[in-house]
Design a protein around this motif. Structure first.
Motif, PDB file in Angstrom:
ATOM      1  N   ASP A 239      70.943-111.848  26.705  1.00  0.00           N
ATOM      2  CA  ASP A 239      69.598-111.511  27.137  1.00  0.00           C
ATOM      3  C   ASP A 239      69.699-110.596  28.343  1.00  0.00           C
ATOM      4  N   ALA A 240      68.648-109.843  28.590  1.00  0.00           N
ATOM      5  CA  ALA A 240      68.594-108.968  29.754  1.00  0.00           C
ATOM      6  C   ALA A 240      67.181-108.973  30.315  1.00  0.00           C
ATOM      7  N   ASN A 241      67.076-108.836  31.617  1.00  0.00           N
ATOM      8  CA  ASN A 241      65.793-108.790  32.303  1.00  0.00           C
ATOM      9  C   ASN A 241      65.594-107.380  32.821  1.00  0.00           C
ATOM     10  N   TYR A 242      64.727-106.649  32.154  1.00  0.00           N
ATOM     11  CA  TYR A 242      64.479-105.275  32.568  1.00  0.00           C
ATOM     12  C   TYR A 242      63.282-105.159  33.510  1.00  0.00           C
ATOM     13  N   ALA A 243      62.800-106.297  34.009  1.00  0.00           N
ATOM     14  CA  ALA A 243      61.681-106.268  34.955  1.00  0.00           C
ATOM     15  C   ALA A 243      62.121-105.666  36.280  1.00  0.00           C
TER      16      ALA A 243
ATOM     17  N   ASP B  71      66.161-103.477  44.719  1.00  0.00           N
ATOM     18  CA  ASP B  71      67.167-102.467  44.384  1.00  0.00           C
ATOM     19  C   ASP B  71      66.989-101.865  42.989  1.00  0.00           C
ATOM     20  N   TRP B  72      65.972-102.285  42.245  1.00  0.00           N
ATOM     21  CA  TRP B  72      65.637-101.739  40.932  1.00  0.00           C
ATOM     22  C   TRP B  72      66.750-101.900  39.897  1.00  0.00           C
ATOM     23  N   ARG B  73      67.623-102.875  40.107  1.00  0.00           N
ATOM     24  CA  ARG B  73      68.656-103.149  39.115  1.00  0.00           C
ATOM     25  C   ARG B  73      68.184-104.273  38.206  1.00  0.00           C
ATOM     26  N   PHE B  74      68.835-104.452  37.053  1.00  0.00           N
ATOM     27  CA  PHE B  74      68.431-105.503  36.134  1.00  0.00           C
ATOM     28  C   PHE B  74      69.525-106.554  36.003  1.00  0.00           C
TER      29      PHE B  74
ATOM     30  N   SER C 189      81.992-120.054  27.233  1.00  0.00           N
ATOM     31  CA  SER C 189      81.961-118.924  28.138  1.00  0.00           C
ATOM     32  C   SER C 189      80.528-118.520  28.429  1.00  0.00           C
ATOM     33  N   TRP C 190      80.268-118.085  29.662  1.00  0.00           N
ATOM     34  CA  TRP C 190      78.952-117.621  30.010  1.00  0.00           C
ATOM     35  C   TRP C 190      79.056-116.684  31.205  1.00  0.00           C
ATOM     36  N   SER C 191      78.041-115.851  31.346  1.00  0.00           N
ATOM     37  CA  SER C 191      78.034-114.911  32.462  1.00  0.00           C
ATOM     38  C   SER C 191      76.606-114.472  32.735  1.00  0.00           C
ATOM     39  N   SER C 192      76.322-114.180  33.971  1.00  0.00           N
ATOM     40  CA  SER C 192      75.071-113.592  34.391  1.00  0.00           C
ATOM     41  C   SER C 192      75.430-112.574  35.460  1.00  0.00           C
ATOM     42  N   LYS C 193      74.971-111.349  35.295  1.00  0.00           N
ATOM     43  CA  LYS C 193      75.371-110.313  36.218  1.00  0.00           C
ATOM     44  C   LYS C 193      74.231-109.349  36.488  1.00  0.00           C
ATOM     45  N   LYS C 194      74.155-108.917  37.718  1.00  0.00           N
ATOM     46  CA  LYS C 194      73.163-107.936  38.116  1.00  0.00           C
ATOM     47  C   LYS C 194      73.794-106.549  38.020  1.00  0.00           C
ATOM     48  N   TRP C 195      73.107-105.621  37.380  1.00  0.00           N
ATOM     49  CA  TRP C 195      73.619-104.259  37.204  1.00  0.00           C
ATOM     50  C   TRP C 195      72.799-103.281  38.000  1.00  0.00           C
TER      51      TRP C 195
END
Length: 120
Positions: free
Chosen positions: A88-92, A97-100, A114-120
Motif C-alpha cells: 500500500d502507499a499513501n499519496y496524501a 516535506d511532501w513525501r509519501f 517480512s514487513w516494511s514501512s518507509k517514507k519516500w
C-alpha cells in the motif's frame, strides 16, 4: 523479545519491555486506549524544529495505547506453504516535506515473515 513455545505455535511479544517503558515514563497508571492516534490529527514540524505540546500529547497517547496492547504479540503456527504479499502507499503526502509513505507485508502461510514501512 519474549518467546513462548506451545505444541502448535511460537508466540513472540515485548510485554516486559512495554511495561518497563511505562514504568520508566511514569505512565503505568495511565488509562489504556484502544487506538494509537486520534483521527484527523497530523503532527507537523514546528517552525523551530522542536517538539510542541501536540507532540508530547501524541507520545502520551501512544504510551496509553501500548498499555492497552502490551500482552499482544505475533503467533507463528503450522500452516499451508502459500506465499502472499500485500502493499500500500499513501499519496496524501506529508504536509512538511511532501513525501509519501509506502509499505508492504509478506506472509508464508498464515505467518507474517517480512514487513516494511518507509517514507519516500
Amino acid at each position: 523479545m519474549e518467546i513462548t513455545w506451545t505444541s502448535t505455535a511460537m508466540y513472540l511479544s515485548q510485554s516486559k519491555y512495554i511495561l518497563d517503558l511505562l514504568k520508566k515514563t511514569k505512565m503505568s497508571d495511565a488509562k489504556p486506549l484502544t487506538t494509537s492516534t486520534a483521527t484527523g490529527h497530523k503532527l507537523s514540524l514546528s517552525i523551530y524544529a522542536s517538539p510542541t505540546i501536540a507532540h508530547w500529547a501524541a507520545v502520551k497517547r501512544m504510551l496509553r495505547y501500548l498499555k492497552a496492547i502490551h500482552d499482544q504479540g505475533i503467533v507463528y503456527k503450522h500452516s499451508p506453504l502459500i506465499l502472499t504479499a500485500f502493499a500500500d502507499a499513501n499519496y496524501a503526502r506529508d504536509p512538511d516535506d511532501w513525501r509519501f509513505t509506502r509499505g508492504y507485508c509478506i506472509f508464508f502461510g498464515d505467518n507474517l515473515v517480512s514487513w516494511s514501512s518507509k517514507k519516500w
